[in-house]
Structure formats: structure tokens, C-alpha cells
Design a protein around this motif. Structure first.
Motif, PDB file in Angstrom:
ATOM      1  N   LEU A  33     -33.492 -54.046  46.081  1.00  0.00           N
ATOM      2  CA  LEU A  33     -32.421 -54.186  45.094  1.00  0.00           C
ATOM      3  C   LEU A  33     -31.296 -55.080  45.583  1.00  0.00           C
ATOM      4  N   VAL A  34     -30.721 -55.830  44.648  1.00  0.00           N
ATOM      5  CA  VAL A  34     -29.571 -56.692  44.919  1.00  0.00           C
ATOM      6  C   VAL A  34     -28.565 -56.528  43.780  1.00  0.00           C
ATOM      7  N   PRO A  35     -27.295 -56.848  44.023  1.00  0.00           N
ATOM      8  CA  PRO A  35     -26.309 -56.763  42.940  1.00  0.00           C
ATOM      9  C   PRO A  35     -26.789 -57.531  41.702  1.00  0.00           C
ATOM     10  N   GLY A  36     -26.602 -56.919  40.553  1.00  0.00           N
ATOM     11  CA  GLY A  36     -27.067 -57.479  39.291  1.00  0.00           C
ATOM     12  C   GLY A  36     -28.339 -56.814  38.794  1.00  0.00           C
ATOM     13  N   ASP A  37     -29.018 -56.061  39.664  1.00  0.00           N
ATOM     14  CA  ASP A  37     -30.248 -55.376  39.257  1.00  0.00           C
ATOM     15  C   ASP A  37     -29.937 -54.133  38.441  1.00  0.00           C
ATOM     16  N   LEU A  38     -30.833 -53.834  37.523  1.00  0.00           N
ATOM     17  CA  LEU A  38     -30.737 -52.614  36.731  1.00  0.00           C
ATOM     18  C   LEU A  38     -32.077 -51.892  36.799  1.00  0.00           C
ATOM     19  N   LEU A 113     -27.319 -51.123  39.147  1.00  0.00           N
ATOM     20  CA  LEU A 113     -27.157 -50.045  38.169  1.00  0.00           C
ATOM     21  C   LEU A 113     -28.405 -49.189  38.118  1.00  0.00           C
ATOM     22  N   LEU A 114     -28.212 -47.888  38.214  1.00  0.00           N
ATOM     23  CA  LEU A 114     -29.260 -46.905  38.000  1.00  0.00           C
ATOM     24  C   LEU A 114     -28.900 -46.212  36.698  1.00  0.00           C
ATOM     25  N   VAL A 115     -29.756 -46.302  35.701  1.00  0.00           N
ATOM     26  CA  VAL A 115     -29.409 -45.807  34.372  1.00  0.00           C
ATOM     27  C   VAL A 115     -30.447 -44.794  33.898  1.00  0.00           C
ATOM     28  N   GLU A 116     -30.017 -43.535  33.810  1.00  0.00           N
ATOM     29  CA  GLU A 116     -30.853 -42.502  33.220  1.00  0.00           C
ATOM     30  C   GLU A 116     -30.610 -42.495  31.715  1.00  0.00           C
ATOM     31  N   TRP A 117     -31.657 -42.323  30.953  1.00  0.00           N
ATOM     32  CA  TRP A 117     -31.628 -42.345  29.488  1.00  0.00           C
ATOM     33  C   TRP A 117     -31.206 -43.736  28.980  1.00  0.00           C
ATOM     34  N   PRO A 118     -31.898 -44.805  29.411  1.00  0.00           N
ATOM     35  CA  PRO A 118     -31.509 -46.168  29.040  1.00  0.00           C
ATOM     36  C   PRO A 118     -31.659 -46.491  27.562  1.00  0.00           C
ATOM     37  N   ASP A 119     -32.372 -45.647  26.798  1.00  0.00           N
ATOM     38  CA  ASP A 119     -32.488 -45.893  25.360  1.00  0.00           C
ATOM     39  C   ASP A 119     -31.123 -45.885  24.692  1.00  0.00           C
ATOM     40  N   ARG A 120     -30.139 -45.193  25.289  1.00  0.00           N
ATOM     41  CA  ARG A 120     -28.781 -45.136  24.730  1.00  0.00           C
ATOM     42  C   ARG A 120     -28.058 -46.486  24.845  1.00  0.00           C
ATOM     43  N   LEU A 121     -28.604 -47.396  25.649  1.00  0.00           N
ATOM     44  CA  LEU A 121     -27.985 -48.719  25.798  1.00  0.00           C
ATOM     45  C   LEU A 121     -28.227 -49.612  24.593  1.00  0.00           C
TER      46      LEU A 121
END
Length: 167
Positions: A33-38, A113-121
Motif C-alpha cells: 500500500l501507498v498513499p492514495g490507495d483505497l 483508506l480502508l473502507v468498510e461498507w464501501p457501497d455507501r460511497l
């Protein structure tokens, strides 16, 4: 002019017989991982999204670091060896407009960014992201399906998961 053929994103499956295996996968992911990764984490309640996130954050900070779930705070931030890491849990949000109030634009500009429940995005989910679908395979075991989208399509193939993937 002919269109290039449609290709599916690359996909890799990793069995996770226990939480130690989840932590091992998290360490491998952290190294890429690097900055900017999701990283978009999908799965039912209790499928291991937070356990994977917690292990990943510990892999880039301290093994004994306190890493609370962002279930109630919605977001936690960490200064790490790979730069800032923002851990979002969007379960309680109704849509993308609420995400921007959490500092989304700032986070996207400079952090992992680690995003749980990404459907909300909704439309805020970038084309370039690593999707991880966590599923139950037993009382203590899980399976992680890693799917590379955009630039992650090629990066996923280069990720060292030797010894983790199903034969």
C-alpha cells in the motif's frame, strides 16, 4: 475501429482458517500500500473486515497498538510507516453526502483508506481500488476474495501471496 475486448478484473482467493491467517494476509497487503490507495472491504457483519483492518494498521504501526473499531466514531486516523491511514466504517451512513463531512476529500488526497461498507460511497468510490470480499467458511474461518480494479488489476497480480492462496 475495434474496441478492445472486455476483461474482468484480476481476482485472487485466500483461505483464512483463523485470525492469525488474517493477520498474515494483512501484513502482505500492508507492504503493497501507498498513499492514495483505497481498500474497499465488503462482507456480512462479523465476516472479518475490522479484524483485517486492525491487523493491517498494526502491521504499519506497532503490533500492540490500540486499534478501536470505527463503528461508532465512523472514522479513525493513524500516522503509520506508510503515511496516514484512515479507517472508515460507513455502515451507519445513508449515502455519499454524509461521507464528505468525515473529511473524505482530505483523506483521499494524502492517505491510505480502508473502507468498510464501501457501497455507501456511491460515486465517490474511485475506479482504482482493491476490493476485498470477506465471507464465512466456518465458525472461525473466512475466505478473502481480492479483486483488483483499475491500476489494482495489475498490482494485485504482483502482490506476493505465496503460501496464502488456495492451490
Amino acid at each position: 475501429m475495434t474496441q478492445p475486448p472486455f476483461t474482468l478484473p484480476s481476482r485472487r482467493t485466500v483461505p483464512l482458517p483463523n485470525e492469525a491467517a488474517t493477520a498474515q494476509l494483512a501484513r502482505r497487503l500492508a507492504s503493497a500500500l501507498v498513499p492514495g490507495d483505497l481498500v474497499a472491504l465488503r462482507g456480512d457483519l462479523g465476516a472479518g473486515k475490522t479484524a483485517l483492518s486492525r491487523a493491517l494498521i498494526r502491521a504499519v504501526t506497532e503490533e500492540e497498538a490500540e486499534v478501536p473499531s470505527p463503528t461508532f466514531t465512523l472514522v479513525q486516523t493513524y500516522e503509520t510507516d506508510i503515511g496516514p491511514v484512515w479507517h472508515f466504517d460507513l455502515y451507519r451512513l445513508s449515502g455519499p453526502d454524509e461521507v464528505t463531512e468525515l473529511g473524505w476529500d482530505e483523506a483521499r488526497a494524502e492517505s491510505v483508506l480502508l473502507v468498510e461498507w464501501p457501497d455507501r460511497l456511491g460515486p465517490l468510490l474511485p475506479d482504482d481500488h482493491l476490493e476485498i470480499k470477506m465471507t464465512f467458511t466456518g465458525p472461525d474461518s473466512r475466505q478473502a476474495d481480492l479483486i483488483g480494479h483499475g491500476t489494482w488489476d495489475g498490482r494485485l497480480g504482483a502482490l506476493d501471496l505465496s503460501g496464502l492462496e488456495q492451490p
